[in-house]
Structure formats: structure tokens, C-alpha cells
Design an enzyme around this catalytic site. Sequence first.
Site, short mmCIF file in Angstrom:
data_model
loop_
_atom_site.label_atom_id
_atom_site.label_comp_id
_atom_site.label_asym_id
_atom_site.label_seq_id
_atom_site.Cartn_x
_atom_site.Cartn_y
_atom_site.Cartn_z
N ARG A 85 0.77 -1.23 0.53
CA ARG A 85 -0.07 0.19 0.38
C ARG A 85 1.00 1.16 -0.27
NH1 ARG A 85 -5.31 -0.18 3.11
NH2 ARG A 85 -5.28 -2.36 3.04
N ARG A 118 -21.37 -1.27 4.00
CA ARG A 118 -21.16 -2.10 4.50
C ARG A 118 -20.74 -3.37 6.50
NH1 ARG A 118 -14.76 -3.00 3.20
NH2 ARG A 118 -14.14 -1.70 4.74
#
Length: 206
Positions: A85, A118
Site C-alpha cells: 500500500r 458494508r
Amino acid sequence: MKLIVLGAPGSGKGTVAEQLHQEFKLFSLSAGELLREEVAKNTTLGKEIKKYMEKGNLVPDTFVTEMVKLEVKTKKEYILDGFPRSVEQAKAIADLKITKVIYLDVPEKIVIERLSGRRICKAGKHTYHLKYLPPKKKGICDKDKTRLIQRKDDYPKAIRERFKVYHHITQPVIHFYQRKKILQRVDASQSPEKVYAAVKKILRMK
Ligand code: AP5
């Protein structure tokens, strides 16, 4: 195959990794999940990690890199979800000889809706969406029957911070792998079924 699934928060990395794991039994490693497991143990290290994660910041590179490398050390094939990342992390795993990178490309407006809707099961292993991927029984995980909860970093303030981090630190990783000519883009604004079909086509796993 050694595959990386890259993309913004909520782009569907975990969903695609889970689908590949379910169908092809490929070992899949989510950096975020590994870190959440450490937090759940409530160790000194876990408490430190929690501070970064709840604010939507990245956990320091060296720690995450060592943890991921240890997990895949004995594996021949795997999917890395949410790792690397940062360009530093990408450089630190050059020795793993990654074969392909799938970049899930989706506009920010769409992912914000995905993150707000979510829900994950209490065991942390399975992901749902109130509208796009609802469980069979409201609020309960289909697979392990635990209660569904909302992640702390899926609240608006942390989502904003995660996007800032993504733009500054993670997007350069896309260019890093583009230059190595192993990155392929998928339009991840489509339905989960279409995204998965596009990924399988790229991987010739139809
Ligand atoms: P992590 O858990 O990896 O979070 P993230 O990258 O922000 O990604 P998400 O898990 O939020 O989203 P996703 O892309 O997997 O989407 P999903 O499939 O769930 O990391 C959390 C934190 O850990 C980081 O903020 C950081 O602090 C730390 N961390 C992790 N890795 C690190 C690293 N390498 N270095 C340092 N720190 C690190 O889908 C999202 C929702 O949308 C779901 O509800 C799903 O059902 C739904 N959905 C999925 N696909 C579709 C679709 N096609 N259409 C409609 N809905 C969809």
C-alpha cells in the site's frame, strides 16, 4: 500465481480475493484482516495498531511488511489483498516475484456508498453490503451465523482520512506496477459478478 489486488478503500479487493479463494482454493491474505486479528488479541502491539487503523491511517511499513512476508513464506501461490500500500512496501517485496497485479478502478462516490453500507461478521471473515450483498437473514452472517457489525473505520471521518492516505501514499503503487508492466485495470464500478468475471478473464481462470 502470486497476485496482488490493489484499489481504493471499498473498491472490492476483499470481495474479489474471497471469490477467488472460494472457487479456486487460492490462499488469500488480507493485510487489514491480519492487523484486525492482532487488535482483537488486545496485546500492547494490538493496542498500538488500533490507534492507526481507527483513524484511517496506515500502520508503519516495516511492521506490516514483516508480518505479510512471514505469512507467505512457505506458500507457492497466493493473493495479497491490500498489500503493498506504499511504494516502500512494494520495493520491500521485490524478492517475492509477483506475477500479476489487478487494479480495481472505481470512482470515489461509489466506494463511499459501499463502505457506508458494508457490514462484516463478528468473526471478521465475511463481508456483506446492506444493499448490494445482503445476508439471507438480516444482521446475521450466512456462513458462521455470528452478528453483523460495522467497522469503526467505516464511519465518515475515518473514511475521509483513508481516502487522503490512498491518494497520497497508495496511488503511486499503481504507477510502480504499471512501469513493471504487470498491472491490469478492471472497471470495478460494475456488479460484483461482472467484476469477478473480468478478473477471471484476465487471469485466464474462466
Ligand atoms: P483494509 O481492511 O484492507 O481496508 P481497505 O483497503 O480500506 O479496504 P476495504 O477492506 O475497506 O475495502 P475492499 O476494497 O476490501 O472492499 P470490500 O470487498 O470489503 O485495511 C484497513 C486498515 O488496515 C487500513 O486503513 C490501515 O490502517 C491498515 N492496513 C491495511 N493494510 C495495510 C498496509 N499494507 N500497510 C499499512 N497499513 C495497512 O467491499 C466493500 C463493500 O462493497 C462491501 O460491503 C462489499 O459487499 C461491497 N462490494 C464489493 N464489491 C462490490 C461491487 N462490485 N458492487 C457493489 N458492492 C460491492
